[in-house]
Design an enzyme around this catalytic site. Structure first.
Site, mmCIF file in Angstrom:
data_model
loop_
_atom_site.group_PDB
_atom_site.id
_atom_site.type_symbol
_atom_site.label_atom_id
_atom_site.label_comp_id
_atom_site.label_asym_id
_atom_site.label_seq_id
_atom_site.Cartn_x
_atom_site.Cartn_y
_atom_site.Cartn_z
ATOM 1 N N TYR A 34 -7.427 9.279 9.851
ATOM 2 C CA TYR A 34 -6.927 7.953 9.911
ATOM 3 C C TYR A 34 -6.175 7.848 8.415
ATOM 4 O O TYR A 34 -4.873 7.403 8.292
ATOM 5 C CB TYR A 34 -7.979 6.747 10.037
ATOM 6 C CG TYR A 34 -7.364 5.580 9.557
ATOM 7 C CD1 TYR A 34 -6.434 5.039 10.425
ATOM 8 C CD2 TYR A 34 -7.865 4.587 8.317
ATOM 9 C CE1 TYR A 34 -5.922 3.430 10.441
ATOM 10 C CE2 TYR A 34 -7.092 3.595 8.441
ATOM 11 C CZ TYR A 34 -6.308 2.988 9.287
ATOM 12 O OH TYR A 34 -5.855 1.850 9.120
ATOM 13 N N ALA A 89 -5.685 -0.794 4.991
ATOM 14 C CA ALA A 89 -6.827 -1.388 5.911
ATOM 15 C C ALA A 89 -8.325 -0.809 5.277
ATOM 16 O O ALA A 89 -8.221 0.173 4.883
ATOM 17 C CB ALA A 89 -6.476 -1.008 7.033
ATOM 18 N N SER A 116 -4.673 -5.871 2.368
ATOM 19 C CA SER A 116 -4.179 -5.878 3.772
ATOM 20 C C SER A 116 -4.761 -7.020 4.698
ATOM 21 O O SER A 116 -5.795 -7.466 4.333
ATOM 22 C CB SER A 116 -4.636 -4.697 4.380
ATOM 23 O OG SER A 116 -4.523 -4.578 5.902
ATOM 24 N N TYR A 139 -0.025 -9.710 9.045
ATOM 25 C CA TYR A 139 0.348 -9.552 10.482
ATOM 26 C C TYR A 139 0.184 -10.665 11.202
ATOM 27 O O TYR A 139 -0.644 -11.157 11.260
ATOM 28 C CB TYR A 139 -0.586 -8.237 11.105
ATOM 29 C CG TYR A 139 -0.364 -6.897 10.813
ATOM 30 C CD1 TYR A 139 0.766 -6.369 11.071
ATOM 31 C CD2 TYR A 139 -1.374 -6.165 10.088
ATOM 32 C CE1 TYR A 139 1.020 -4.917 10.559
ATOM 33 C CE2 TYR A 139 -1.214 -4.726 9.816
ATOM 34 C CZ TYR A 139 0.177 -4.184 10.120
ATOM 35 O OH TYR A 139 0.113 -2.757 9.884
ATOM 36 N N THR A 165 4.277 -7.818 7.426
ATOM 37 C CA THR A 165 4.672 -6.449 7.795
ATOM 38 C C THR A 165 5.277 -6.658 9.456
ATOM 39 O O THR A 165 4.716 -7.091 10.441
ATOM 40 C CB THR A 165 3.288 -5.495 8.058
ATOM 41 O OG1 THR A 165 2.769 -5.509 6.715
ATOM 42 C CG2 THR A 165 3.744 -4.059 8.587
ATOM 43 N N ARG A 174 -0.688 7.967 16.917
ATOM 44 C CA ARG A 174 -1.228 8.906 15.825
ATOM 45 C C ARG A 174 -2.086 9.809 16.486
ATOM 46 O O ARG A 174 -3.078 9.686 16.857
ATOM 47 C CB ARG A 174 -1.644 7.985 14.855
ATOM 48 C CG ARG A 174 -1.178 7.039 14.304
ATOM 49 C CD ARG A 174 -1.231 6.642 12.921
ATOM 50 N NE ARG A 174 -0.864 5.160 12.702
ATOM 51 C CZ ARG A 174 -1.386 4.147 12.286
ATOM 52 N NH1 ARG A 174 -2.785 4.454 11.747
ATOM 53 N NH2 ARG A 174 -0.766 2.968 11.762
ATOM 54 N N LYS A 234 8.171 -6.456 5.276
ATOM 55 C CA LYS A 234 7.776 -4.974 4.939
ATOM 56 C C LYS A 234 8.089 -4.157 6.240
ATOM 57 O O LYS A 234 7.666 -4.537 7.367
ATOM 58 C CB LYS A 234 6.305 -4.795 4.638
ATOM 59 C CG LYS A 234 5.937 -3.421 4.589
ATOM 60 C CD LYS A 234 4.545 -3.419 4.054
ATOM 61 C CE LYS A 234 4.058 -1.957 3.611
ATOM 62 N NZ LYS A 234 3.285 -1.285 4.910
ATOM 63 N N SER A 256 10.562 0.727 4.064
ATOM 64 C CA SER A 256 9.219 1.617 4.585
ATOM 65 C C SER A 256 9.438 1.978 5.691
ATOM 66 O O SER A 256 9.727 1.178 6.786
ATOM 67 C CB SER A 256 8.123 0.581 4.328
ATOM 68 O OG SER A 256 6.913 1.027 4.686
ATOM 69 N N HIS A 258 6.382 2.670 6.980
ATOM 70 C CA HIS A 258 4.795 2.668 7.156
ATOM 71 C C HIS A 258 4.044 3.957 6.690
ATOM 72 O O HIS A 258 3.048 4.305 7.461
ATOM 73 C CB HIS A 258 4.526 2.286 8.315
ATOM 74 C CG HIS A 258 3.278 1.349 8.846
ATOM 75 N ND1 HIS A 258 3.509 -0.096 8.973
ATOM 76 C CD2 HIS A 258 1.900 1.594 8.609
ATOM 77 C CE1 HIS A 258 2.350 -0.501 9.030
ATOM 78 N NE2 HIS A 258 1.120 0.368 8.815
ATOM 79 N N GLY A 291 5.579 8.120 0.131
ATOM 80 C CA GLY A 291 5.840 9.282 -0.419
ATOM 81 C C GLY A 291 5.980 9.224 -1.786
ATOM 82 O O GLY A 291 6.234 10.531 -2.530
ATOM 83 N N ILE A 292 5.701 8.236 -2.561
ATOM 84 C CA ILE A 292 5.625 8.198 -4.096
ATOM 85 C C ILE A 292 4.442 8.877 -4.540
ATOM 86 O O ILE A 292 3.281 8.578 -4.263
ATOM 87 C CB ILE A 292 5.530 6.748 -4.519
ATOM 88 C CG1 ILE A 292 6.787 6.031 -3.907
ATOM 89 C CG2 ILE A 292 5.600 6.678 -5.951
ATOM 90 C CD1 ILE A 292 8.091 5.992 -4.733
ATOM 91 N N ARG A 313 -1.344 6.129 0.104
ATOM 92 C CA ARG A 313 -2.642 7.049 0.193
ATOM 93 C C ARG A 313 -3.178 7.356 -1.269
ATOM 94 O O ARG A 313 -4.456 7.466 -1.258
ATOM 95 C CB ARG A 313 -2.069 8.326 1.099
ATOM 96 C CG ARG A 313 -1.718 7.906 2.481
ATOM 97 C CD ARG A 313 -1.306 9.314 3.138
ATOM 98 N NE ARG A 313 -1.061 8.918 4.762
ATOM 99 C CZ ARG A 313 0.287 8.606 4.859
ATOM 100 N NH1 ARG A 313 1.284 8.175 4.029
ATOM 101 N NH2 ARG A 313 0.406 8.179 6.160
#
Ligand code: FNR
Ligand code: LAC
Length: 364
Positions: A34, A89, A116, A139, A165, A174, A234, A256, A258, A291-292, A313
């Site tokens: 996840y 989340a 979130s 959301y 978002t 996914r 977003k 973004s 996401h 990707g930062i 992440r």
């Protein structure tokens, strides 16, 4: 069995990527799928990194850096630096301290956390522990009355902005998550949505209830009149959408995809930033995520028109590895890397960062 969180950070941990293996050992397989996975074949997930790696910087020498700083003002508030925590989340999946551990680490580094909608901790409790007023990611829920009450709670808790978002009216496909049979672990629930009718699963997309109440621009207008908080939209990748968002009165946007988790094969956020920044023409702040991993990525984003960036992440890697200490250290590394990159490209302030920071090969 996953290992327990680290008590202290080994001195060999010096970059954000160093946190990933430490987190991997502390998170079960489905939750890891996840956290790390993206949509489909994960082409966009990989492209978010590859696009930053293709950009190169041009150092400048002998600039006066004696007053150098990374301060900025966004939506009327001062921030110490342009690195924000992206909404993610259920932090309780990664560390027993959950969102309260994250906000403690964030506060130590003067960092704004975006909470979130799917947090496992009440927004009031997170805001109480924050030294920098958090942002809340919304959301828009099928029950608009419930959504409106939630926004009022967010305002009362002292949040500084509402991040709406827009790019995930449904869960992206996914495959990595599906293969690992990921489910939110028992004991965790989106407590800020308590009291709301849960959305039942559906066996098809079109013609089911799934998209019946998906938000549209009209809902954004409704929200804008409902709240005095700045609204930051977003999930924008299209310049036309960026213009439309501005016409609908948003205070800012987040470019973004996401983190590659919604639609696969879309471009990296950093790839579309220049065209969006060109149409926006400085009329509202643009943030970017996806990707930062390095201070140089932050610098490149600012060079191409972002006012600030968000990190997803790596914050969760720091959290899983070592709780609040890990989160703080991840942020410390990024802040230090940004300062070094600014100094070595001769930029004493964020305002001094423009496209000339990037190396453009001469046309042959
Ligand atoms: C997310 N993201 C996300 N976005 C959002 O608006 N609401 C959410 O609840 C979540 N949840 C979430 C969970 C996890 C595990 C991840 C990895 C991501 C997306 C997030 O805000 C952000 O856009 C990306 O994570 C940015 O990419 P990087 O920094 O992870 O590469
Ligand atoms: C995700 C949702 C929660 O990316 O936004 O997992």
């Amino acid at each position: 069995m996953p290992l327990p969180p680290l008590e202290s950070i080994p001195p060999s941990v010096v970059s954000l990527d160093d946190y990933e293996p430490l987190a991997r050992e502390r998170v079960g397989d489905p939750v890891w799928a996840y956290l790390s996975g993206g949509a489909g074949d994960e082409l966009t997930l990989r492209e978010n990194r590859a696009a930053f790696e293709r950009l190169t910087l041009l150092p400048r020498i002998f600039q006066d850096l004696s007053q150098a700083n990374t301060r900025l003002n966004l939506f009327g508030r001062d921030y110490a630096h342009p690195v924000f925590i992206a909404p993610t989340a259920f932090h309780g999946m990664f560390h027993p301290g959950g969102e309260l551990a994250t906000v403690l680490g964030a506060s130590a580094m003067e960092t704004c956390m975006t909470v979130s909608t799917q947090a496992g901790t009440a927004i009031e409790d997170i805001a109480r522990d924050a030294t920098v007023a958090p942002w809340f990611q919304l959301y828009i829920q099928p029950d608009r009355g419930f959504t409106s009450d939630l926004v009022k709670r967010v305002e009362a808790a002292g949040c500084a902005a509402l991040v709406v978002t827009a790019d995930a009216p449904l869960h992206g496909l996914r495959n990595r998550e599906q293969r690992a049979a990921f489910r939110v672990p028992p004991g965790l629930e989106p407590v800020n949505l308590r009291g709301m009718e849960p959305v039942p699963p559906a066996d098809k997309v079109f013609g089911s209830h799934l998209l019946a109440k998906a938000p549209t621009w009209k809902d954004l207008d409704w929200l804008r009149f409902l709240t005095s908080l700045p609204i930051v939209l977003k999930g924008v990748l299209d310049s036309g959408d960026a213009l439309e968002a501005m016409q609908h009165g948003v205070s800012g946007i987040i470019v973004s995809n996401h983190g590659g988790r919604t639609l696969d094969t879309v471009p990296a956020a950093i790839e579309v930033l220049p065209s969006i920044s060109t149409v926006v023409q400085g009329r509202m702040p643009i943030l970017l995520d996806g990707g930062i991993r390095r201070g140089t990525d932050v610098l490149k984003s600012l060079a191409l028109g972002a006012s600030a960036v968000m990190v997803g992440r790596p914050i969760l890697h720091g959290l899983a590895a070592a709780g609040a200490t890990g989160v703080a250290h991840v942020l410390k590394i990024l802040r230090t890397e940004l300062e070094i990159a600014m100094a070595l490209t001769g930029r004493a302030t964020l305002a001094g960062i423009d496209r000339s920071v990037l190396f453009t090969p001469p046309a042959s």
